[in-house]
Design a protein around this motif. Structure first.
Motif, PDB file in Angstrom:
ATOM      1  N   THR A   1     -18.902  28.026 -18.169  1.00  0.00           N
ATOM      2  CA  THR A   1     -17.645  27.794 -17.302  1.00  0.00           C
ATOM      3  C   THR A   1     -17.427  26.941 -16.364  1.00  0.00           C
ATOM      4  N   PHE A   2     -17.851  25.433 -16.340  1.00  0.00           N
ATOM      5  CA  PHE A   2     -17.028  24.585 -15.461  1.00  0.00           C
ATOM      6  C   PHE A   2     -16.083  23.650 -15.975  1.00  0.00           C
ATOM      7  N   THR A   3     -16.971  23.565 -17.355  1.00  0.00           N
ATOM      8  CA  THR A   3     -16.112  22.147 -17.958  1.00  0.00           C
ATOM      9  C   THR A   3     -16.213  22.575 -19.347  1.00  0.00           C
ATOM     10  N   THR A   4     -15.434  21.835 -20.660  1.00  0.00           N
ATOM     11  CA  THR A   4     -14.623  22.137 -21.403  1.00  0.00           C
ATOM     12  C   THR A   4     -16.021  22.151 -22.569  1.00  0.00           C
ATOM     13  N   PRO A   5     -16.319  22.688 -23.284  1.00  0.00           N
ATOM     14  CA  PRO A   5     -17.216  22.523 -24.008  1.00  0.00           C
ATOM     15  C   PRO A   5     -17.242  21.824 -25.503  1.00  0.00           C
ATOM     16  N   SER A   6     -18.330  20.653 -25.645  1.00  0.00           N
ATOM     17  CA  SER A   6     -18.390  19.797 -26.864  1.00  0.00           C
ATOM     18  C   SER A   6     -19.695  20.446 -27.441  1.00  0.00           C
ATOM     19  N   LEU A   7     -20.100  20.054 -28.713  1.00  0.00           N
ATOM     20  CA  LEU A   7     -20.420  19.744 -29.907  1.00  0.00           C
ATOM     21  C   LEU A   7     -21.778  20.351 -29.204  1.00  0.00           C
ATOM     22  N   ASP A   8     -21.925  18.869 -28.767  1.00  0.00           N
ATOM     23  CA  ASP A   8     -23.286  18.366 -27.637  1.00  0.00           C
ATOM     24  C   ASP A   8     -23.541  18.752 -25.875  1.00  0.00           C
ATOM     25  N   THR A   9     -23.103  19.736 -25.990  1.00  0.00           N
ATOM     26  CA  THR A   9     -23.320  20.567 -24.048  1.00  0.00           C
ATOM     27  C   THR A   9     -24.070  21.922 -24.386  1.00  0.00           C
ATOM     28  N   PRO A  10     -25.054  21.411 -23.674  1.00  0.00           N
ATOM     29  CA  PRO A  10     -26.381  21.965 -23.813  1.00  0.00           C
ATOM     30  C   PRO A  10     -25.605  23.944 -23.006  1.00  0.00           C
ATOM     31  N   PHE A  11     -26.412  24.728 -23.118  1.00  0.00           N
ATOM     32  CA  PHE A  11     -25.967  26.424 -23.242  1.00  0.00           C
ATOM     33  C   PHE A  11     -27.739  26.357 -22.479  1.00  0.00           C
ATOM     34  N   THR A  12     -27.329  27.453 -21.561  1.00  0.00           N
ATOM     35  CA  THR A  12     -28.529  28.557 -21.355  1.00  0.00           C
ATOM     36  C   THR A  12     -27.910  29.624 -21.329  1.00  0.00           C
ATOM     37  N   LEU A  13     -28.868  30.691 -20.981  1.00  0.00           N
ATOM     38  CA  LEU A  13     -29.058  31.639 -21.855  1.00  0.00           C
ATOM     39  C   LEU A  13     -28.800  33.196 -19.729  1.00  0.00           C
ATOM     40  N   THR A  14     -28.936  33.709 -20.347  1.00  0.00           N
ATOM     41  CA  THR A  14     -28.334  34.524 -18.764  1.00  0.00           C
ATOM     42  C   THR A  14     -29.956  34.866 -18.380  1.00  0.00           C
ATOM     43  N   ASN A  15     -31.150  34.215 -18.786  1.00  0.00           N
ATOM     44  CA  ASN A  15     -32.471  34.368 -18.453  1.00  0.00           C
ATOM     45  C   ASN A  15     -33.121  33.508 -18.710  1.00  0.00           C
ATOM     46  N   GLY A  16     -32.580  32.423 -18.963  1.00  0.00           N
ATOM     47  CA  GLY A  16     -32.788  30.561 -17.854  1.00  0.00           C
ATOM     48  C   GLY A  16     -33.326  30.004 -19.090  1.00  0.00           C
ATOM     49  N   THR A  17     -33.150  30.569 -20.392  1.00  0.00           N
ATOM     50  CA  THR A  17     -33.046  29.695 -21.859  1.00  0.00           C
ATOM     51  C   THR A  17     -32.493  28.918 -21.718  1.00  0.00           C
TER      52      THR A  17
ATOM     53  N   ILE B   1     -30.711  20.236 -34.937  1.00  0.00           N
ATOM     54  CA  ILE B   1     -30.180  21.702 -34.798  1.00  0.00           C
ATOM     55  C   ILE B   1     -31.128  22.236 -33.747  1.00  0.00           C
ATOM     56  N   GLY B   2     -29.484  22.849 -32.931  1.00  0.00           N
ATOM     57  CA  GLY B   2     -29.784  23.397 -30.631  1.00  0.00           C
ATOM     58  C   GLY B   2     -31.162  24.687 -31.215  1.00  0.00           C
ATOM     59  N   LEU B   3     -30.602  24.887 -32.937  1.00  0.00           N
ATOM     60  CA  LEU B   3     -31.224  26.550 -32.931  1.00  0.00           C
ATOM     61  C   LEU B   3     -31.257  26.827 -33.914  1.00  0.00           C
ATOM     62  N   SER B   4     -33.065  27.574 -34.580  1.00  0.00           N
ATOM     63  CA  SER B   4     -33.004  27.560 -35.561  1.00  0.00           C
ATOM     64  C   SER B   4     -33.343  29.136 -35.871  1.00  0.00           C
ATOM     65  N   ILE B   5     -32.747  29.935 -36.396  1.00  0.00           N
ATOM     66  CA  ILE B   5     -33.374  31.310 -37.253  1.00  0.00           C
ATOM     67  C   ILE B   5     -33.661  31.067 -38.452  1.00  0.00           C
ATOM     68  N   THR B   6     -34.804  32.008 -38.032  1.00  0.00           N
ATOM     69  CA  THR B   6     -35.258  31.378 -39.906  1.00  0.00           C
ATOM     70  C   THR B   6     -34.819  32.680 -40.683  1.00  0.00           C
ATOM     71  N   GLY B   7     -35.242  32.617 -42.125  1.00  0.00           N
ATOM     72  CA  GLY B   7     -34.687  33.557 -43.283  1.00  0.00           C
ATOM     73  C   GLY B   7     -35.810  35.403 -42.822  1.00  0.00           C
ATOM     74  N   ASN B   8     -35.012  35.857 -43.264  1.00  0.00           N
ATOM     75  CA  ASN B   8     -35.177  37.421 -42.889  1.00  0.00           C
ATOM     76  C   ASN B   8     -36.702  37.870 -43.274  1.00  0.00           C
ATOM     77  N   ILE B   9     -37.483  37.679 -41.987  1.00  0.00           N
ATOM     78  CA  ILE B   9     -38.671  38.210 -41.939  1.00  0.00           C
ATOM     79  C   ILE B   9     -39.176  39.843 -42.233  1.00  0.00           C
ATOM     80  N   MET B  10     -39.766  40.623 -42.923  1.00  0.00           N
ATOM     81  CA  MET B  10     -39.768  42.111 -42.619  1.00  0.00           C
ATOM     82  C   MET B  10     -41.055  42.561 -42.034  1.00  0.00           C
TER      83      MET B  10
ATOM     84  N   ALA C   1     -22.664  12.898 -33.796  1.00  0.00           N
ATOM     85  CA  ALA C   1     -22.289  11.423 -33.603  1.00  0.00           C
ATOM     86  C   ALA C   1     -21.622  10.627 -33.679  1.00  0.00           C
ATOM     87  N   ASP C   2     -20.046  11.620 -34.369  1.00  0.00           N
ATOM     88  CA  ASP C   2     -19.428  11.686 -35.042  1.00  0.00           C
ATOM     89  C   ASP C   2     -17.991  12.629 -35.541  1.00  0.00           C
ATOM     90  N   ASN C   3     -17.258  12.778 -33.656  1.00  0.00           N
ATOM     91  CA  ASN C   3     -16.706  14.013 -33.734  1.00  0.00           C
ATOM     92  C   ASN C   3     -15.323  13.865 -35.564  1.00  0.00           C
TER      93      ASN C   3
END
Length: 420
Positions: A3-19, A57-66, A351-353
């Motif tokens: 919450t400290f800075t205005t985020p941009s597309l390349d700003t890292p994000f830390t989940l609550t569990n530290g990831t 990509i930062g995070l990929s979600i796979t196609g649905n796995i049954m 690379a290009d905003n």
């Protein structure tokens, strides 16, 4: 949350569990149809997800796995259970982690959304058929017993534990688009009179128990996300008000990331359509300008929860994505079809905003043939197959060629109803 800075597309994000996710670009799930005859991943999935990881990509979600090999949504689904060959899953996970990326399998059970040629008697919360013509291709389901519900909950947990063992960096529960979790949440499809149906508290019990069972298996440090509908856009269905209460309950339970989509295959708003509802046909001008289909809903949700959010659907340009992040309504930008047409799309955005990539709907020029060939799915699927073979996407891929190739590769099954 950051919450400290205005985020941009390349700003890292830390989940609550530290990831920490290295940027705000999130590849949403797309059906790859690259499972083998034993429903293990084909090596093409390794190639494809390595390509996306290298594409920025930062995070990929796979196609649905049954989670249940006796309940497939499509003939070539991947299944992750005790019978799976974890060797190829480990290769897939390792490829998806290249270049500092994360990769999470999307875990799913189709419920009654199983084509009739795959199941004579699918299961669902209640014995209620799909409607709006879909009942022609899908058999009427049998209502689950309570014991069977508990077995399925355990299957989700087992798949998640195996995903962690294989080296994936998190999992996502598929709770949208009319599959089993979504069916339990919907008062239209869930008309049970026991603890699993009736009130919203009872209808959300299934998804909360799935989450709790997974958490028990994987621990607190392993991220668990969910893809959830903002609404079903159907009379008597899962409403926006219901959705917000479910989001709050999941947030309170400790879920790590919530992706918002909308609609079901009876009312396919995830395809940018709300046909047949009061929200009908014409997409709002504000939605077109902002590009995101569900951003207004996200703004309401943001006031309710602090859980990290992803909005998926409609984004095509860096300025619109940046505006969505700066508004605070979402923490990640969900991408799908743009990454099927150009695996380097994330790198180009970073690379290009001002970068943008408009997409046009593939068409043969014949609406009936487009519908028969399900071009809104199969054209993009063919692009994934090209990359899975080590080739490049082909933005000008001829729609007629896709129709004929789809028929040749999958026979008559290709022209049955399909799921994404």
């Amino acid at each position: 949350m950051e919450t400290f800075t205005t985020p941009s597309l390349d700003t890292p994000f830390t989940l609550t569990n530290g990831t920490t996710i290295k940027n705000r670009l999130f590849k949403s799930a797309m059906s790859e149809q690259l499972g083998d005859t034993r429903h293990n991943p084909r090596t093409g999935l390794v190639t494809l997800y390595r390509r996306w990881a290298q594409g920025g990509i930062g995070l990929s979600i796979t196609g649905n796995i049954m989670v249940d090999r006796d309940a497939l949504g499509e003939p070539k689904n991947v299944v992750l259970d005790e019978q799976s060959d974890l060797t190829i899953f480990k290769q897939w996970a390792e490829a998806g982690k290249q270049n500092g990326a994360h990769i999470w399998p999307q875990l799913n059970h189709p419920g009654k959304q199983i084509p009739s040629f795959l199941s004579k008697e699918p299961v669902a919360p209640s014995a209620i058929s799909l409607s709006r013509g879909l009942e022609k291709g899908f058999n009427t389901p049998r209502a689950l017993t309570e014991d069977e519900i508990l077995v399925i909950i355990n299957k989700f947990a087992t798949s998640a534990q195996l995903a962690k063992e294989a080296g994936f960096t998190g999992v996502q529960i598929h709770g949208a688009h009319g599959y089993l979790v979504s069916q339990f949440l919907s008062p239209r499809h869930n008309q049970r009179d026991d603890q699993w149906g009736g009130t919203l508290e009872n209808r959300m019990r299934f998804v909360l128990e799935v989450y709790k069972a997974i958490r028990e298996q994987v621990g607190n440090d392993f991220p668990i996300g969910i893809k959830l509908n903002s609404a079903d856009f159907m009379k008597g269905g899962f409403s926006e008000e219901d959705s917000m209460q479910v989001v709050q309950s999941l947030a309170d339970a400790g879920i790590d990331l919530i992706e918002i989509s909308g609609g079901t295959y009876e009312s396919p708003s995830m395809m940018g359509s709300k046909k047949g509802t009061k929200a009908d046909s014409k997409v709002k001008e504000s939605t077109i300008k902002r590009e995101a289909y569900f951003l207004e809903y996200m703004e309401k949700v943001r006031k309710l929860v602090k859980t990290p959010l992803v909005v998926t659907g409609g984004f095509r340009s860096a300025p619109a994505m940046t505006e969505a992040l700066e508004s605070g309504a979402t923490d990640f930008i969900g991408l799908a079809r743009t990454t099927a047409v150009d695996a380097e799309f994330p790198n180009k955005l970073l690379a290009d905003n001002q970068y943008s990539m408009p997409l046009t709907n593939p068409t043969t020029g014949n609406k009936a043939m487009d519908s028969l060939g399900m071009l809104s799915i199969t054209w993009y699927e063919q692009q994934l197959w090209r990359m899975a073979k080590g080739g490049d996407p082909k933005p000008n891929l001829n729609a007629w060629v896709v129709v004929f190739k789809t028929l040749a590769s999958a026979g008559i099954y290709a022209f049955r109803k399909r799921r994404a």
